[in-house]
Design a protein around this motif. Structure first.
Motif, PDB file in Angstrom:
ATOM      1  N   UNK A 171      -6.393   3.896  -8.894  1.00 32.25           N
ATOM      2  CA  UNK A 171      -7.359   4.283  -7.858  1.00 32.25           C
ATOM      3  C   UNK A 171      -6.780   5.396  -6.989  1.00 32.25           C
ATOM      4  N   UNK A 172      -5.490   5.277  -6.640  1.00 34.66           N
ATOM      5  CA  UNK A 172      -4.873   6.294  -5.789  1.00 34.66           C
ATOM      6  C   UNK A 172      -4.865   7.649  -6.480  1.00 34.66           C
ATOM      7  N   UNK A 173      -4.514   7.662  -7.754  1.00 33.85           N
ATOM      8  CA  UNK A 173      -4.479   8.931  -8.477  1.00 33.85           C
ATOM      9  C   UNK A 173      -5.889   9.500  -8.648  1.00 33.85           C
ATOM     10  N   UNK A 174      -6.815   8.618  -8.929  1.00 37.10           N
ATOM     11  CA  UNK A 174      -8.195   9.076  -9.112  1.00 37.10           C
ATOM     12  C   UNK A 174      -8.732   9.719  -7.840  1.00 37.10           C
ATOM     13  N   UNK A 175      -8.402   9.129  -6.693  1.00 30.54           N
ATOM     14  CA  UNK A 175      -9.007   9.643  -5.459  1.00 30.54           C
ATOM     15  C   UNK A 175      -8.212  10.797  -4.848  1.00 30.54           C
ATOM     16  N   UNK A 176      -6.917  10.904  -5.134  1.00 28.51           N
ATOM     17  CA  UNK A 176      -6.167  12.022  -4.558  1.00 28.51           C
ATOM     18  C   UNK A 176      -5.867  13.106  -5.592  1.00 28.51           C
ATOM     19  N   UNK A 177      -5.956  12.751  -6.852  1.00 29.72           N
ATOM     20  CA  UNK A 177      -5.625  13.714  -7.892  1.00 29.72           C
ATOM     21  C   UNK A 177      -4.130  13.865  -8.087  1.00 29.72           C
ATOM     22  N   UNK A 178      -3.358  13.051  -7.373  1.00 28.47           N
ATOM     23  CA  UNK A 178      -1.909  13.204  -7.481  1.00 28.47           C
ATOM     24  C   UNK A 178      -1.283  12.002  -8.177  1.00 28.47           C
ATOM     25  N   UNK A 179      -0.530  12.270  -9.225  1.00 30.54           N
ATOM     26  CA  UNK A 179       0.145  11.185  -9.933  1.00 30.54           C
ATOM     27  C   UNK A 179       1.228  10.564  -9.061  1.00 30.54           C
ATOM     28  N   UNK A 180       1.885  11.408  -8.269  1.00 27.52           N
ATOM     29  CA  UNK A 180       2.942  10.891  -7.394  1.00 27.52           C
ATOM     30  C   UNK A 180       2.362   9.871  -6.419  1.00 27.52           C
ATOM     31  N   UNK A 181       1.192  10.194  -5.869  1.00 26.25           N
ATOM     32  CA  UNK A 181       0.543   9.252  -4.947  1.00 26.25           C
ATOM     33  C   UNK A 181       0.249   7.945  -5.659  1.00 26.25           C
ATOM     34  N   UNK A 182      -0.160   8.045  -6.922  1.00 27.79           N
ATOM     35  CA  UNK A 182      -0.448   6.845  -7.704  1.00 27.79           C
ATOM     36  C   UNK A 182       0.785   5.983  -7.861  1.00 27.79           C
ATOM     37  N   UNK A 183       1.890   6.639  -8.193  1.00 29.03           N
ATOM     38  CA  UNK A 183       3.133   5.892  -8.412  1.00 29.03           C
ATOM     39  C   UNK A 183       3.581   5.192  -7.126  1.00 29.03           C
ATOM     40  N   UNK A 184       3.570   5.942  -6.027  1.00 33.41           N
ATOM     41  CA  UNK A 184       4.018   5.364  -4.756  1.00 33.41           C
ATOM     42  C   UNK A 184       3.115   4.200  -4.358  1.00 33.41           C
ATOM     43  N   UNK A 185       1.795   4.412  -4.486  1.00 28.89           N
ATOM     44  CA  UNK A 185       0.864   3.332  -4.137  1.00 28.89           C
ATOM     45  C   UNK A 185       1.118   2.100  -4.990  1.00 28.89           C
ATOM     46  N   UNK A 186       1.325   2.327  -6.277  1.00 33.95           N
ATOM     47  CA  UNK A 186       1.537   1.198  -7.185  1.00 33.95           C
ATOM     48  C   UNK A 186       2.787   0.417  -6.795  1.00 33.95           C
ATOM     49  N   UNK A 187       3.858   1.140  -6.492  1.00 31.61           N
ATOM     50  CA  UNK A 187       5.100   0.451  -6.148  1.00 31.61           C
ATOM     51  C   UNK A 187       4.951  -0.318  -4.840  1.00 31.61           C
ATOM     52  N   UNK A 188       4.269   0.313  -3.864  1.00 35.43           N
ATOM     53  CA  UNK A 188       4.067  -0.382  -2.586  1.00 35.43           C
ATOM     54  C   UNK A 188       3.181  -1.608  -2.767  1.00 35.43           C
ATOM     55  N   UNK A 189       2.177  -1.486  -3.644  1.00 33.75           N
ATOM     56  CA  UNK A 189       1.297  -2.629  -3.887  1.00 33.75           C
ATOM     57  C   UNK A 189       2.072  -3.774  -4.533  1.00 33.75           C
ATOM     58  N   UNK A 190       2.874  -3.435  -5.539  1.00 30.15           N
ATOM     59  CA  UNK A 190       3.699  -4.462  -6.181  1.00 30.15           C
ATOM     60  C   UNK A 190       4.620  -5.119  -5.167  1.00 30.15           C
ATOM     61  N   UNK A 191       5.168  -4.294  -4.306  1.00 29.45           N
ATOM     62  CA  UNK A 191       6.078  -4.813  -3.284  1.00 29.45           C
ATOM     63  C   UNK A 191       5.346  -5.760  -2.325  1.00 29.45           C
TER      64      UNK A 191
END
Lengths: 368, 306
Positions: free
Chosen positions: B51-71
């Motif tokens: 969702x983060x990558x889809x809405x921002x277009x940034x893969x980095x944002x996706x990765x960071x969001x995913x890690x924070x969500x897992x955390x």
């Protein structure tokens, strides 16, 4: 300073209050969640919890979904009491459904009063056989039952898919992956005429009674309890952990297998890929919520059955994703375990002690 | 030759999410905490990253969001299992059931949408090696990152003071506490690392492996990773080997089909799970060895005496 302190004695009141507390917290969270989504929370919660059971048809549907949950949960109770972490009810259920369907399909149009018992027995045998694999892996090869039962669930799901795409596929089914409709002789009789409720619910209630008898009145139930409480004490008393593991897992397989058989011969009437919306997994929540007690799991099965119907209701009436069911179930279990912590612990307000002083250590160890 | 390269490359890709989540769980278990919630945390990471990558277009944002969500998910578990001393099996199961439900709920509106996933990057020189060059060194960034994490974890456990502390807490929390180590803090950190890695592994699936979101897209990888940690006897080196072995097992059915095996797909799709059970059998039939390798306090809650 807030501190968690072990109670001198586990609180019996909280033990039974905790599920209600967890339910209240789940409803409250649901309220906030619906509000955040811009939906009317009162309306949504009404659709979820009340509308589904406001008439006879609704109540029958509730019973319909209670049956498989209760059957699976009864078997899991036997396992969990002995701390055998059988996560495999879903797999037993699916194999039970496939085995029952195989018999029902091969009998075809042949009638007779023996058809239905044969079909149900096939389901039970299928579930037991699947559970026996996990039992053998645990008792003879020392494999962790959590991991093996989970893996067996995935294998069972693929076997089901293979069955409906291959050997049990209806040749005239326009290519749909499903079996033929079973003949009447292979279908469970209705419990209330005019509704879909069938005698599977009676099986579930009987299983719950059997669980009660097992643990309140039988020696093997006592042994299972002891193994669960303290496996060393059980070993000293000469109880065979191996025999008890086999017993618990086979009972778990039998009840879940019967649930699978009752599902295909009951409301569905054929084998389809979506035969289980996750009954086997939800039954785990039922067991915890029902305090591993016969009456408790009956009530908990009904509540979780309601979450399945409520989810469907919300999907139809308010266009919400069906996954609201799984989310509510997960939340419920989460809150329950949190509330359960306070059965054994209490929060104390205490001023921090001066440096260098410490209080005597609380006894270690814990119970579920 | 080309076929072999393709199989090896696909094995690495299939093994990467397993490696990532299993490295996190390895650290977590080394501190004495068994988190059965891997599957749930992975799914949440996958959906949040997508969702983060889809809405921002940034893969980095996706990765960071995913890690924070897992955390964040892992912290829910830590409160129950570490602070409240809840049964770790039950708490982990709760996390998986909750994560599965929540991810399906959150992601319901995003099924069928697609994004530009991670691209393969060829490492100069190394990628020119015969066979291995294309298999190992023409991969996406996350594959290379997983090797860095692997090296970090291995060195941390073997050579750092932190690694020693972690192992001490996992083997004997009482003794660690008596030596002035903060057992609960160490366990929180270990669980958090596990959560972030599970989130990352989930994001690998939804951003690189198949750049999209589908319900239950982890299909048991979180559970396989748990078996993988047992298989590796809690050692990073064997974990790396194991992750790629399991990766190979999970693409075996594609390979067999590619070779013209006319076996039903559904039966071949069982293979990774069957292989997992076989591995468990191989690794567990010697109870003494298993007991020697298992972190001594694994699964035991610890309450320091106040």
């Amino acid at each position: 300073m807030l501190q968690l302190e072990r109670r001198p004695e586990a609180s019996t009141t909280l033990r039974w209050l905790s599920p209600l507390l967890a339910l209240a917290l789940t409803v409250a969270t649901g309220f906030l969640l619906f509000l955040g989504m811009g939906k009317d929370p009162i309306q949504a919660l009404t659709f979820f919890f009340i509308t589904p059971i406001s008439d006879l048809t609704g109540l029958a549907e509730l019973g319909l979904k209670t049956a498989p949950l209760l059957l699976c949960a009864a078997g899991l109770t036997v396992c969990f009491r002995a701390r055998i972490w059988n996560i495999g009810a879903e797999g037993h259920f699916l194999i039970g459904a496939v085995a029952a369907s195989a018999v029902a399909v091969s009998v075809g149009e042949a009638g007779g009063f023996l058809v239905l018992p044969a079909v149900l027995l096939a389901g039970i045998a299928g579930g037991m056989a699947w559970a026996a694999i996990a039992a053998f892996l645990k008792t003879h090869l020392n494999c962790n039952e959590i991991l093996t039962t989970i893996m067996l669930n995935y294998i069972a799901l693929n076997l089901l898919l293979y069955a409906v795409h291959g050997p049990l596929k209806d040749p005239y089914g326009f290519g749909f992956p499903q079996s033929v409709m079973f003949a009447d002789a292979a279908l469970l009789p209705a419990l209330i005429n005019g509704t879909r409720l069938h005698i599977g619910l009676a099986f579930g209630l009987l299983a719950a009674v059997a669980v009660w008898v097992l643990f309140a009145r039988s020696f093997i139930g006592y042994q299972l309890n002891v193994v669960g409480e303290d496996h060393r004490a059980a070993a000293f008393a000469g109880f065979s952990a191996r025999r008890l593991t086999w017993f618990a897992l086979l009972v778990g397989g039998a009840t879940a297998g019967l649930a699978g058989a009752a599902e295909v011969t009951g409301p569905i009437g054929q084998l389809v890929p979506q035969v289980s919306p996750g009954y086997g997994y939800t039954a785990i929540i039922v067991v915890f919520l029902g305090r591993m007690h016969a009456l408790g799991i009956i009530a908990a099965s009904a509540l979780l059955a309601l979450t399945f119907i409520g989810g469907e209701m919300l999907q139809i009436a308010m266009n919400m994703p069906k996954a609201v069911t799984a989310m509510f179930q997960g939340m419920l279990l989460f809150y329950l375990l949190t509330c359960d912590a306070f059965i054994h612990y209490r929060i104390r307000f205490r001023r921090p002690l001066p440096a260098g002083l410490s209080q005597p250590a609380a006894p270690a160890g814990q119970e579920l | 030759m080309d076929l072999l390269t393709n199989i090896l490359a696909a094995t690495v890709v299939a093994g990467t999410p397993l490696l990532l989540v299993a490295l996190g769980e390895l650290i977590c278990e080394r501190s004495g905490v068994l988190n059965l919630g891997q599957e749930g945390m992975m799914l949440m990471g996958a959906v949040a990253g997508f969702i983060a990558t889809l809405s921002t277009g940034s893969l980095a944002a996706g990765i960071v969001t995913a890690m924070l969500t897992g955390l964040a998910m892992s912290m829910l578990f830590a409160v129950m299992a570490v602070t409240l001393s809840a049964n770790q099996y039950a708490a982990g199961l709760a996390l998986t059931i909750f994560g599965t439900g929540l991810s399906a709920f959150v992601g319901a509106g995003f099924v069928g949408q697609s994004i530009e996933g991670f691209e393969k990057i060829a490492i100069p020189l190394l990628s020119d090696l015969p066979v291995l060059g294309r298999a190992l060194f023409t991969q996406d960034l996350l594959v290379y990152f997983s090797w860095l994490v692997f090296a970090g974890v291995a060195l941390f456990l073997r050579f750092s003071r932190g690694g020693l502390v972690l192992r001490a807490v996992g083997e004997s929390p009482g003794a660690a506490n008596a030596n002035g180590l903060r057992v609960l803090t160490v366990r929180y950190l270990a669980v958090a690392f596990g959560g972030a890695m599970a989130g990352l592994a989930g994001a690998y699936l939804s951003l690189a492996y198949t750049p999209m979101w589908t319900e239950n897209m982890t299909s048991g990888r979180g559970w396989i990773a748990l078996a993988l940690v047992v298989f590796a006897s809690w050692r990073p080196g064997r974990l790396l080997l194991g992750a790629y072995l399991f990766g190979a097992a999970s693409i075996l059915h594609l390979v067999l089909q590619g070779l013209g095996w006319r076996s039903p797909t559904e039966l071949l799709a069982m293979l990774p799970y069957v292989v997992t059970i076989l591995m468990l059998i191989l690794l567990s039939f010697d109870p003494v060895r298993t007991r020697l390798n298992t972190p001594l306090s694994l699964g035991q809650p610890y309450r320091p005496g106040h």
